[in-house]
Design an enzyme around this catalytic site. Structure first.
Site, PDB file in Angstrom:
ATOM      1  N   GLU A 342       0.047  -0.083  -2.667  1.00 41.99           N
ATOM      2  CA  GLU A 342       0.784  -0.678  -3.369  1.00 41.99           C
ATOM      3  C   GLU A 342       0.874   0.004  -4.378  1.00 41.99           C
ATOM      4  O   GLU A 342      -0.129   0.030  -5.127  1.00 41.99           O
ATOM      5  CB  GLU A 342       0.449  -2.204  -3.204  1.00 41.99           C
ATOM      6  N   CYS A 376       3.592  -3.434 -11.603  1.00 43.25           N
ATOM      7  CA  CYS A 376       4.386  -2.760 -10.617  1.00 43.25           C
ATOM      8  C   CYS A 376       5.956  -3.046 -10.728  1.00 43.25           C
ATOM      9  O   CYS A 376       6.833  -2.141 -10.077  1.00 43.25           O
ATOM     10  CB  CYS A 376       3.501  -2.408  -9.778  1.00 43.25           C
TER      11      CYS A 376
END
Lengths: 623, 462
Positions: A342, A376
Site C-alpha cells: 500500500e 497516501c
C-alpha cells in the site's frame, strides 16, 4: 478448546452440590473459579473433553437434586457390575475431577482454601536458571516456535477477542489519543478521525462479517463432473509480517493486525521507528484476550525490517513509500514471499463547473490538509474547470486562511504540525522548486520552510517540470490546475505514476461516472473526498506504482488467507472415462462428448449424455 | 529442517533416554532427543495442582485403564518421571533379579552382573539417605506404627543433593518439579551435561510412528501440528512402557513381534488416609522418610510407604460429597497417609484400537487382590495403634510404575527386545527403559532403569 456456556453452568451446579460452604471455607460458587476451567480443558485430549462436555450439557438441564443423586451413585461404583462401574468411575473422575481440581488447586493468590497447607520453598540459584534458559534457547528445536504461534482458538473466539478490543478502544480512547498525539503532534480531531474512528469501523466490519466470509464456500460443480461436490475454504497463511508507516500509527497497527488475527495467522508487527507507540498496541491486544505468543511487536528501523523479512514470514503487508516498497519486494522476491504493498499516491480531485462551489472548496481544503497532508490519499492535484476557476480559487484561499494549527487537547485545532522532519524538508523542496520554476504561491506565506508547523499552501501556474507535478509531496501543498474539457482533466489526473484514489465532483452523475471510469486508480469518490476508504465493505488498494493487492472488505480477508479448493468424489469402483488407457475408440467418444457439451441446443446435450454414458461404460470394461 | 539425519535419535527424555543421549554426544555422535512434553525448569514448573496435573502428564492429568479402576499417571515433560517422582533409589534384591531371569532367560539379571551398572548410576548422581532428623508427623506415625507391630522399616535412599530441610523446605512441592535443583532429575544430571556437549532436543514433539530401513525414519508432529520427520542411523526408544508400545504398535510391529504391548505391569498403589484429632502437617519437610523393609511383606508381594499428596489428589481419594466430604477436607492438616504398593502378578496389555486409539488392559487377579488386602489390614492396624479417628481407604488405584510391553528375553514368542537391547530383528533399534522389564519387580524401578540404560550404552555405541 472451547467451553460451552451450558457446560460451565453444569460445573457450577456440580460444584455447589459437591462442595458446599463448610465452616469458614467458601462454597464452590463463592470461590468464583469457573473462569479457570480452561486451564484443565486446554490440556485434555479433545475427544475426552467432547464426551465429558456432552454429559455436562445434559446435566446443566437437571435440577440439583438429580445431580446430587447422581454424584452419590457414582461414589458407589463398586456395587455395580464392571461395565456400569467403569462408566461411573469415569464420571466421578470427570465431574468431581473438574470441581475439586478448581477448588483445591489453591488458585487464589492469597490461598483462601488451604492457607495452612501452603508449603515453603526455597529458590534455585540464578546461575543454574540462566544455564537452563540458554539450553532451551540453543538446544531445543522447539524454542524457536515458542515466541510466536498461530492463534489456537476458534473463529468464534477470535471474533470475541475483537469485540473485547473494540470495547477497550472505545473505553480508553482518550488515553489512546494522548499517546497518538504525543507521537505525532497531530490535532485531536485528526487523531480521532484518522486513527480511532476508522479503526472502530474496521473492527466492526470484521466482527460482523468474518464468520460468514471465512466459512467454507460451496461452489457449482460442472455437469461433466456430475456426482462430485466442490468448495473452498480460507485458511491461515502462517505468519504475516506487517510493516507500517508513521502517519496513522494507531490505525495502521491494529487494522492489519486484527485482519491477520481474525484470519488465524500469527502476526509480526513493526511500527515506524518515528512513531513506535511503545507498549500501547501490545497492551490493548493482550487486554482483549489475544495471547502474547500470537503476535509480536518488533521495534526498530529498516534494518530490523530486513531481518524480519529474512525470517521468511508467509506474507508481508507493507504500507509506506514507493522507495521502501521496492526494496521490500526485491528482498522478498528470491524467497518467493508474497508481498502486499500500500504505497503512495498523487491523488487528483476533479471539480466540474456545475458543482456547489462552497461545498466542493471546503471538501478540497479538507482533502488536502487533513492529517496535515500526510495521507497516501491526500488531494495533491486540484483540477478545476476553467469557468469556475477564479471564483473557486477565491473560496479556497479564504478557507485555507481560516485553518488553525496546533496540538490541541479539546478539538479546537484543524491541523497539527507535521510528524517527521525529513518529510517537512520534502515539502520545502517541492515548494521552492515550484516557485523557482514559475509557480505562484497563494497562501501560507508565514511558513519559514523549516518549522514542522506547515500551513496549507495553495499554488497555481503549475508546469510538468516541477517536482510537485509528479512526485508525492505527503504534506499540505495544494497545486491548482484548470481544464477546459473533460479529456484534459482526465489527462492531468492520469499523468502520474501513481493510481491510488481520485475524486470527481459534478452535479451531472453521468459525466462524473464517465470521468471516473477513465481514471486509472484503485478508488474513486464521487462528489466527496477521501471517502471510498471510509467504507470497510469496499476493498482498498492502488494500481500502477501505488501498490499491489487489496486490503479491507472480504478481499482483505482473502489476501491474508490461503484459499484452499476442494473437489470431492465418492469412493467407488468407477473408473473415469478420461483415465488411461487411451485408444482411438475412446478418443472418438471423448471428442463427440466435448462437441455435445459445448455445442448448442437440446440435441447437443443429448449427444453429450449418450456419448458420456458410452465412454463410461467403455472405461469400466477396459479395466 | 526437512528430514534431518542424526547418528542417534532418542525418543523420550525421561530416565533412560538422557543417559544414552549423553553417552552418544560424549562419543562425538550427533544426537537428537524427541520429547512430547514441555521443557520446564526450576522457575517455570507449573506450581498450582490444576496446572501441574494438566501440563506434566498425558491425558491432561490422568489416563485410565480399560475399566477406569486405575488412574495411570504417565509423565509428559522433559525429564519425564525423574521430574515428578520421589527419586527413590533401590537396587533390586535377589528375589527381583531371580524372577527377572526366570521370565526372560537373560543372563545378566544377577547381583554381580548388575553391580557395576548400579555403581555407575550412583556415581552419576548425588545420593543421600533421608535423615530421620527432619521426619514429619506422618513419617513418625508410620515408623512408630510399624515398630509397635514388630515390622522392620528403613530410611529411604533418594537422588537428592541438598533439600534444604534445615531451612524448612517442604518437598511436597517437588511433585511438580524440584524448585531448588536438589532432586537429581535427568534435567540436572545427564541432560545438562549432554546439552553442553551439543545434544539437541525437540520438546513438545509427539512421535507417531517409525519406518525401518538402513536409516530409520521417525514421523511426528510438533506443537504447531506440523508433520515432520527425522532420520537416524540408530534409534533408541525410551518413552516408557506405554509410549514405546504405542509407537511400535502404530508402526505395525505387532504382526512380527506378537509379545509387543503384552506383559504390562504397574505396581498398583492404594493410599489410605487417616484423620487424627491433632495437627499432623503431612506436607511438611521431606515428603517421605521411610519404607517398609520387612521380609514378610516382600514374601507376600507388597510394600508400604509413608506418603502424602497435595489437596486435589487427596480430595479425589475421598469417596464422599457435600458436607461430610468438606469436613474431611477441612481436616487435611490432621491427616496422615500410608500407601500399599502391590507387586502385581497379572500381566496387563497395551493394545491398539481403531483410529490410532489405545486401551490399557490392566486388572488385579485373586493373588493381587490378596496382596492389596494384606497391605490394607496392616495399614489399618498401624493407624489404629496410633489412635486415628477416622480411616478412609482411597477409592482409586494409582498406576505410576509403568513397566513392560516391550519385554526383554531370549524366547521369540515371549519377548520384544533381545538380551542385547535390540528390538527383535532390528540391529539399529534399541530399548533399555522400564518397558523391557519382564515382570513386576516389587521395587521402585528408576534405579534399575538407569543401570540397564548404562549397560545398553556400550551396545548402542560399541
Amino acid at each position: 478448546m472451547t467451553i460451552h456456556p451450558r457446560a460451565l453452568k453444569a460445573i457450577s451446579k456440580i460444584g455447589e452440590v459437591s462442595i458446599p460452604r463448610f465452616s469458614n471455607l467458601p462454597s464452590f460458587s463463592e470461590a468464583n473459579l469457573l473462569e479457570h476451567t480452561h486451564r484443565m480443558i486446554d490440556y485434555m485430549p479433545s475427544k475426552d473433553w467432547q464426551d465429558l462436555q456432552n454429559v455436562l450439557i445434559i446435566l446443566s438441564y437437571c435440577p440439583k437434586i438429580i445431580i446430587s443423586f447422581l454424584l452419590r451413585i457414582i461414589q458407589r461404583h463398586h456395587f455395580f457390575p464392571d461395565l456400569i462401574g467403569s462408566l461411573l468411575r469415569q464420571l466421578n473422575l470427570g465431574l468431581n475431577g473438574i470441581v475439586r481440581t478448581l477448588y483445591f488447586s489453591d488458585i487464589d493468590k492469597d490461598g483462601i482454601i488451604y492457607s495452612e497447607l501452603k508449603w515453603k520453598t526455597q529458590n534455585s540459584t540464578i546461575d543454574e536458571d540462566i544455564q537452563m534458559q540458554n539450553f532451551i534457547q540453543n538446544n531445543d528445536l522447539n524454542s524457536h516456535l515458542h515466541d510466536l504461534e498461530q492463534p489456537t482458538i476458534s473463529l468464534q473466539e477470535r471474533v470475541l477477542c475483537l469485540k473485547n478490543l473494540k470495547e477497550i478502544i472505545l473505553h480508553d480512547q482518550e488515553k489512546i489519543m494522548n499517546e497518538i498525539q504525543r507521537a505525532t503532534k497531530k490535532s485531536r480531531s485528526d487523531a480521532l478521525l484518522g486513527d480511532i474512528f476508522p479503526l472502530l469501523d474496521h473492527l466492526t466490519y470484521l466482527i460482523h462479517n468474518s464468520e460468514k466470509k471465512l466459512a467454507p464456500h460451496k461452489v457449482k460443480t460442472p455437469l461433466a463432473m456430475m456426482g462430485k461436490s466442490s468448495w473452498y475454504t480460507l485458511e491461515p497463511l502462517g505468519t504475516i509480517l506487517i510493516i507500517s508507516p508513521w502517519n496513522y500509527p494507531f490505525y495502521q497497527a491494529i487494522a492489519p493486525i486484527s485482519t491477520s488475527f481474525i484470519t488465524g495467522n500469527a502476526t509480526i508487527y513493526k511500527p515506524s521507528e518515528h512513531t513506535p507507540l511503545q507498549g500501547l498496541i501490545e497492551g490493548l491486544l493482550e487486554k482483549a484476550g489475544i495471547a502474547k505468543n500470537w503476535f509480536k511487536v518488533v521495534y526498530g528501523d529498516g534494518e530490523v525490517a530486513q531481518k524480519l523479512i529474512d525470517s521468511q514470514p508467509s506474507k508481508i503487508f507493507f504500507t509506506g513509500s514507493v522507495a521502501t516498497g521496492k526494496k521490500i519486494l526485491a528482498q522478498a522476491a528470491p524467497m518467493l514471499i508474497p508481498v502486499e504493498l500500500e504505497l503512495g499516491g498523487k491523488d487528483p480531485m476533479i471539480v466540474c463547473g456545475d458543482v456547489d462551489l462552497n461545498r466542493a472548496a471546503k471538501g478540497a481544503i479538507w482533502g488536502a490538509a487533513t492529517n496535515s497532508g500526510q495521507s497516501c490519499t491526500s488531494v495533491e492535484k486540484l483540477i478545476i474547470e476553467k469557468n469556475i476557476y477564479e471564483s473557486f480559487k477565491k473560496i479556497l484561499i479564504e478557507e485555507a486562511n481560516k485553518i488553525t494549527i496546533g496540538t490541541d487537547r479539546d478539538g479546537s485545532c484543524d491541523m497539527g504540525p507535521m510528524i517527521h522532519e525529513a518529510q517537512v524538508s520534502v515539502v520545502a523542496k517541492h515548494l521552492e522548486d515550484a516557485i523557482n520554476k514559475g509557480a505562484k504561491q497563494l497562501t501560507g506565506f508565514s511558513w519559514d520552510k523549516k518549522s514542522c508547523t506547515v500551513p496549507l499552501i495553495i499554488l497555481e501556474n503549475i508546469t510538468s517540470d516541477m517536482l510537485l507535478y509528479s512526485e508525492e509531496t505527503f504534506g499540505p501543498l495544494l497545486p491548482l490546475y484548470s481544464f477546459e474539457n473533460d479529456h484534459e482533466a482526465i489527462f492531468y489526473a492520469n499523468d502520474s505514476e501513481f493510481g491510488l484514489s481520485a475524486s470527481i465532483w459534478s452535479q451531472d452523475l453521468k459525466r462524473a461516472n464517465f470521468i471516473a471510469s477513465q481514471i486509472k486508480t484503485g478508488n474513486i469518490s464521487i462528489n466527496n473526498v477521501m471517502l471510498s476508504e471510509g467504507n470497510h465493505y469496499l476493498p482498498f488498494g492502488g494500481t500502477k506504482k501505488s501498490g499491489m493487492g487489496r486490503f479491507k472488505s472480504h478481499f482483505g480477508l482473502e489476501s491474508f488467507s490461503n484459499i484452499k479448493s476442494y473437489l470431492q468424489d465418492k469412493n467407488s469402483k468407477k473408473i473415469e472415462g478420461h483415465w488411461y488407457p487411451y485408444n482411438p475408440e475412446k478418443f472418438k467418444l471423448m471428442q463427440k462428448m466435448t462437441q455435445g457439451l459445448y455445442g448448442k441446443g437440446i440435441k447437443s446435450f443429448f449427444k453429450f449424455a449418450v456419448n458420456g454414458i458410452r465412454l463410461e461404460n467403455k472405461a469400466q470394461k477396459t479395466n | 529442517m526437512k528430514d534431518q539425519t542424526f547418528d542417534i535419535i532418542v525418543i523420550g527424555a525421561g530416565v533412560s533416554g538422557p543417559i544414552i543421549a549423553h553417552h552418544a554426544v560424549s562419543q562425538g555422535k550427533s544426537c537428537l532427543i524427541l520429547e512430547a512434553g514441555k521443557f520446564f525448569y526450576t522457575q517455570t514448573f507449573p506450581r498450582k495442582e490444576i496446572d501441574a496435573n494438566s501440563q506434566l502428564y498425558w491425558g491432561g492429568g490422568i489416563e485410565l485403564n480399560h475399566n477406569a479402576s486405575l488412574a495411570v499417571l504417565r509423565p509428559k515433560v522433559v525429564g519425564g518421571g525423574s521430574i515428578v517422582n520421589q527419586a527413590l533409589l533401590d537396587r533390586f534384591d535377589d528375589i527381583a533379579l531371580e524372577d527377572f531371569t526366570k521370565d526372560s532367560g537373560v543372563s545378566f539379571f544377577n547381583p554381580s552382573s548388575m553391580k557395576p551398572w548400579y555403581d555407575k548410576s550412583e556415581a552419576g548422581l548425588s545420593v543421600q539417605k533421608i535423615s530421620p532428623e527432619y521426619q514429619n508427623q506422618n513419617a513418625r506415625i508410620f515408623s512408630e506404627g510399624l515398630a509397635s507391630l514388630g515390622y522392620q522399616f528403613s530410611p529411604l535412599t533418594r537422588a537428592q543433593k541438598n533439600c534444604q530441610s534445615l531451612a524448612g523446605n517442604d518437598c511436597i512441592n517437588c511433585l511438580s518439579g524440584c524448585s531448588i535443583n536438589s532432586k537429581q532429575s535427568s534435567l540436572v544430571t545427564y541432560l545438562r551435561k549432554a546439552f553442553a556437549q551439543g545434544l539437541k532436543i525437540y520438546s513438545e514433539f509427539e512421535v507417531s510412528h517409525i519406518k525401518t530401513g538402513e536409516l530409520i525414519q521417525i514421523f511426528g508432529t510438533n506443537k504447531k501440528g506440523e508433520h515432520l520427520s527425522f532420520k537416524a542411523k540408530k534409534l533408541v526408544l525410551a518413552s516408557g512402557a506405554i509410549g514405546n508400545s504405542k509407537i511400535l504398535l502404530n508402526s505395525g510391529f505387532k504382526n512380527k513381534i506378537p509379545a509387543l504391548g503384552e506383559f504390562f505391569y504397574t505396581h498398583p498403589q492404594y493410599m489410605i488416609l487417616a484423620e487424627f484429632n491433632k495437627e499432623i502437617h503431612s506436607h511438611e519437610g521431606p515428603l517421605q522418610t521411610y519404607k517398609s523393609d520387612e521380609p514378610y511383606f516382600r514374601k507376600n508381594g507388597f510394600k508400604l510407604e509413608n506418603v502424602f499428596a497435595p489437596p486435589v489428589a487427596i480430595s479425589m481419594l475421598l469417596p464422599s460429597i457435600g458436607s461430610s466430604f468438606m469436613k474431611s477436607m477441612n481436616n487435611i492438616s490432621k491427616m496422615a497417609s500410608i500407601e500399599v504398593a502391590i507387586r502385581d502378578t497379572e500381566p496387563g496389555a497395551i493394545r491398539a484400537k481403531a483410529n490410532k486409539q489405545f486401551v490399557i488392559y490392566k486388572k488385579l487377579n485373586q493373588e493381587d487382590l490378596k496382596r492389596k488386602k494384606m497391605g490394607f489390614e496392616i495399614i489399618h492396624k498401624i493407624f489404629h495403634a496410633q489412635n486415628a479417628q477416622k480411616i478412609t481407604e482411597g477409592s482409586l488405584g494409582i498406576a505410576l510404575h509403568l513397566m513392560g510391553g516391550c519385554r526383554i528375553g531370549t524366547e521369540y514368542n515371549k519377548s520384544v527386545v533381545t538380551p542385547d537391547f535390540n528390538l527383535q530383528g532390528h540391529q539399529n533399534i534399541f530399548i533399555a527403559d522400564s518397558s523391557i522389564f519382564p515382570n513386576a519387580p516389587g521395587i521402585n524401578p528408576s534405579f534399575t532403569i538407569m543401570a540397564l540404560s548404562h549397560m545398553a550404552c556400550s551396545r548402542i555405541i560399541p
